[in-house]
Design an enzyme around this catalytic site. Sequence first.
Site, PDB file in Angstrom:
ATOM      1  N   LYS A  33     -10.893  -8.745   3.124  1.00 38.60           N
ATOM      2  CA  LYS A  33     -11.438  -7.374   3.072  1.00 38.60           C
ATOM      3  C   LYS A  33     -12.635  -7.333   2.124  1.00 38.60           C
ATOM      4  O   LYS A  33     -12.621  -7.995   1.075  1.00 38.60           O
ATOM      5  CB  LYS A  33     -10.332  -6.416   2.609  1.00 38.60           C
ATOM      6  CG  LYS A  33     -10.720  -4.939   2.641  1.00 38.60           C
ATOM      7  CD  LYS A  33      -9.541  -4.038   2.254  1.00 38.60           C
ATOM      8  CE  LYS A  33      -9.869  -2.560   2.288  1.00 38.60           C
ATOM      9  NZ  LYS A  33      -8.731  -1.710   1.910  1.00 38.60           N
ATOM     10  N   SER A  57      -7.680   2.034   5.038  1.00 35.56           N
ATOM     11  CA  SER A  57      -9.051   1.554   4.963  1.00 35.56           C
ATOM     12  C   SER A  57      -9.237   0.087   5.378  1.00 35.56           C
ATOM     13  O   SER A  57     -10.363  -0.319   5.637  1.00 35.56           O
ATOM     14  CB  SER A  57      -9.582   1.729   3.533  1.00 35.56           C
ATOM     15  OG  SER A  57      -8.821   0.973   2.621  1.00 35.56           O
ATOM     16  N   SER A  84      -3.381   1.766   2.909  1.00 33.91           N
ATOM     17  CA  SER A  84      -4.489   1.081   3.587  1.00 33.91           C
ATOM     18  C   SER A  84      -4.194  -0.294   4.168  1.00 33.91           C
ATOM     19  O   SER A  84      -5.019  -0.815   4.916  1.00 33.91           O
ATOM     20  CB  SER A  84      -5.676   0.955   2.638  1.00 33.91           C
ATOM     21  OG  SER A  84      -6.380   2.159   2.637  1.00 33.91           O
TER      22      SER A  84
HETATM   23  N1  GLN Z   1      -6.106   6.893   3.204  1.00 32.48           N
HETATM   24  C1  GLN Z   1      -5.840   6.917   1.788  1.00 32.48           C
HETATM   25  C2  GLN Z   1      -7.075   7.387   1.064  1.00 32.48           C
HETATM   26  O1  GLN Z   1      -7.995   7.735   1.687  1.00 32.48           O
HETATM   27  C3  GLN Z   1      -5.396   5.585   1.305  1.00 32.48           C
HETATM   28  C4  GLN Z   1      -6.503   4.612   1.157  1.00 32.48           C
HETATM   29  C5  GLN Z   1      -6.057   3.304   0.586  1.00 32.48           C
HETATM   30  O2  GLN Z   1      -4.873   2.953   0.584  1.00 32.48           O
HETATM   31  N2  GLN Z   1      -7.016   2.577   0.042  1.00 32.48           N
HETATM   32  O3  GLN Z   1      -7.137   7.395  -0.132  1.00 32.48           O
END
Ligand code: GLN
Length: 448
Positions: free
Chosen positions: A52, A127, A151
């Site tokens: 990532k 994400s 994410s």
């Molecule tokens: N969707 C969540 C957010 O927008 C989690 C994102 C994540 O786990 N990095 O913060």
Amino acid sequence: VKATFDNIATTDPDLKAFLALNKDAALKKAAEMDEKGIDADNVLAGIPMAIKDNIVTNGLTTTAASKMLENFVPIYDATVVKTLNSKGIINVGKTNMDEFAMGGSTENSAFHDTKNAWDYTRVPGGSSGGSAAAVASGEVIAALGSDTGGSIRQPASFNGIVGMKPTYGRISRWGLIAFASSLDEIGPMTRTVKDNAILLSAIAGHDDHDLTTSTKEVPDFAADLNAQTSVKGMKIGLPKEFLGEGVDQDVKDAILAAADKYRELGATVDEVSLPHNKYGVAAYYIIASSEASSNLQRFDGIRYGHRSKDVKNLEDVYVNSRTEGFGDEVKRRIMLGTFSLSAGFYDAYFKKAAQVRTLIINDFQAVLKDHDFIMGPVAPTPAFKIGEEISDPMTMYMNDILTIPVNLAGLPGMSIPAGFAKGMPVGMQLIGRPFDEATLYKAGYVFE
Ligand code: GLN
């Protein structure tokens, strides 16, 4: 490795899982390994893997999908990358994500959208959407993601793969571009539970560079996996809040079918309750945004990344660089976080959220005292259409209602494929006691 790049050359122009490829260095490393030969016991040697793009890689651009870091080339490897490299993994490239990991569909990337590997009109989740799509499409067999509120698990669910968010402190975050430091974890995303277990054993453990890492021994998570016997006698909790309103019937059906399977194999599944779960999203957006507003102060136009050309004084350097470098969602979080931490509002917002967090931790502790693990859905729905939800932050935030509490409590959570809803994959979430990822792998292996 050559075949991997050929495959990426055919698949990625449409799928768009990658932000950068590491082709020359990867082929060189593979050739060297061919020449020297590899240790036959090392199952990781020569395995192509994706990383990532918020995990720093020496000499390879690392952007966190932000214009702010568009041309940023790190001068060191994150601990996880260093470990994987030393074990013979071949890093083929960096995967797309929501900018600074803020989002749940990869549509917040400053560069491009990534498609769901099963249906190119749908989001891959986020994400870590690029990592999930790369694995599900077969471009690579494994990738690293990061999980602050879901994410790793949500994109794993949307793409029908296995994603593990380990216990807070299990894996070094040194070299992970910080979003919310009390919640962030790195974890493996794979096609199988066993591959996932092998990778977690490889990258877990204490790191002197990250003092939140635990010194607890790291088990061989891939040992003792047995689909017939491993859940026999286990007590499993199924929270009634996880099958409540807003969760698609098809998703509920997949989870209830999995519960039946566990019963057949000699486990008991009881209805339990996590009464404060419903406050998780609200507490998370205050805590995560507060921490993000602090972590992102380092992007000041001076130390890393983008610097505005349109400046007359120091204030302009800060303001214009950040105005130009950050996307809308990142700015929204910085404003929300700065507000929650400000003197007049701290007690009403940040402190309150921290107190709610404790209630959520206590709920999990009460259930896990006499249950080996908790099962439920990962997300209320399967993958939605690209463009369908992105203009409505509240809808986006509510997607994480079932994953966020696990980060607030620091527990391990895993997503495994559990069936299909309307032709799209649906994940099941297994949540364990602190540092007991082993039980989750055993329970996940049943569905391998
Ligand atoms: N969707 C969540 C957010 O927008 C989690 C994102 C994540 O786990 N990095 O913060």
